[in-house]
Scaffold this active site. Sequence first.
Site, mmCIF file in Angstrom:
data_model
loop_
_atom_site.group_PDB
_atom_site.id
_atom_site.type_symbol
_atom_site.label_atom_id
_atom_site.label_comp_id
_atom_site.label_asym_id
_atom_site.label_seq_id
_atom_site.Cartn_x
_atom_site.Cartn_y
_atom_site.Cartn_z
ATOM 1 N N THR A 16 -54.535 32.079 8.926
ATOM 2 C CA THR A 16 -54.191 32.583 7.595
ATOM 3 C C THR A 16 -55.393 32.610 6.671
ATOM 4 O OG1 THR A 16 -51.877 31.885 7.745
ATOM 5 C CG2 THR A 16 -52.783 32.122 5.539
ATOM 6 N N SER A 59 -53.455 31.033 15.011
ATOM 7 C CA SER A 59 -53.574 29.789 15.791
ATOM 8 C C SER A 59 -52.497 29.659 16.851
ATOM 9 C CB SER A 59 -53.562 28.571 14.868
ATOM 10 O OG SER A 59 -52.319 28.428 14.204
ATOM 11 N N THR A 92 -52.832 27.175 10.341
ATOM 12 C CA THR A 92 -52.188 25.867 10.172
ATOM 13 C C THR A 92 -51.091 25.598 11.200
ATOM 14 O OG1 THR A 92 -50.591 26.769 8.584
ATOM 15 C CG2 THR A 92 -52.647 25.856 7.693
ATOM 16 N N ASP A 93 -50.631 26.645 11.891
ATOM 17 C CA ASP A 93 -49.512 26.447 12.821
ATOM 18 C C ASP A 93 -49.797 25.374 13.858
ATOM 19 O OD1 ASP A 93 -48.012 28.362 11.566
ATOM 20 O OD2 ASP A 93 -48.300 29.918 13.081
#
Length: 343
Positions: A16, A59, A92-93
Site C-alpha cells: 500500500t 504483500s 501490511t497484510d
Amino acid sequence: MTEQPTAVLMLSLGGTIAMTGGAGGVVPTLTAEDLIAAVPGAADTGIDVQVQTFCQLPSASLRLDDLTALAALIAERTTTGDVDGVVITQGTDTIEETAYLLDLLHGGDAPIVVTGAMRNPTQAGADGPANVLAAIHTAASPTARGLGALVVFADEIHAARYVRKTHSTSGGTFRSPNAGPLGRVVEGAVRLLAYPPHRLTVPLAAVTRTPRVGLHTVTVGDDGALLAGAENLDGLVVAGFGVGHVPQLLINQLTALAATIPVVLTSRIGAGPVLEATYAFPGSESDLRQRGLIGAGFLDSYKARILLHTLLAAGADHDIIAAGFAAAGGTGEPAHWPWAQHP
C-alpha cells in the site's frame, strides 16, 4: 577527523505504501527512490539513506523464498559494515509474518525495521512518509542494535516476535497483545521502555529447503474434511479453540498426522498461551500433547507457522522442533534452543 554519517539501507517490496492509482484501484508502482523523496525531513536527519527496490508486489503475493533471499541480501550488506541498519517497506497484510521470518534469520546486531502504510499515497492523511521517517530513525539508532527485527508503525516500536495486525483499516493496527510495544520514536529519538528477554536465531546457511507448512483453524462442527491431504505436507499448525482444544472428531486424524509430520498446537485467539496440563477431556491440550502434538506456548498461529517453516527449512527433526518451540514459545529455557542463542 569528520565522523561518517550513520548509513541505513531502505529496501522497498511494494504494498500500500508504494501504490498509485490504476484501473479500478491502486497498485504498487512507486520505487524506493519515490518513497524516500516523499518523506518530509528525511534529508535533514544526517542519516545516509541508501535505497533499493527489491520488488513491487502486494504483500499477499510475497513468497517465503523471496523473504529468504531478502534475508540473504540484508546479511550481505550488514556484515560488510556497509550499513548500520535496514528499513523494509512493504504491504501490511503480511508484515507480522515477514518481520518474524527476518528476525529468525538475522544473526547480526544491525536493526531490521519493517514498516508500511494503511493509507496509500493518493489518500488524505497518508501515513507512509511518517512511518518511513520513524523507521529510518530506529534503524540508525544505537539503542535498537541487537534487538533483531522490529516493526515501527505510528511511532510505536514492536518486536517482530510479538506484533500482530489487529484491524483491517486502522492506522493503529499493529499491536503486541502478549507484551506491548518496546517503545516509541519521540522527536526522532528511539525511547525504549522494555527489552525482549533474549534473541533466538537460525543460521541462514542452514536453510537449504522450502518446506510446505499448512495452517488449519478449527471451527465449531469441524469434521476434519479440510485436513484431507495434510499428510502430504512437511508440517502442520493447528489453531485450536481457547487454550488449545479441538473437536473430538479431529482426534484420530491429528494423531495419525502427528505420527508422520510435526503438528504444532496453537490458539486461534491470538493472545495468551496454549496450556499444557489443565484440561484432560478428549481433544484437550493435554490429550493432544500426549498424542504427539507440539505446544506453541505464547506464539500465535501465524508466528508458529513461520517458526515451523524455518526449523524444517534448516533440517530440524521432531525433537529439535519441540525444543525450538519450547524456547521460542516461552514455555522452556532459551538455552534449549537448537542453535547458540544471540548474546
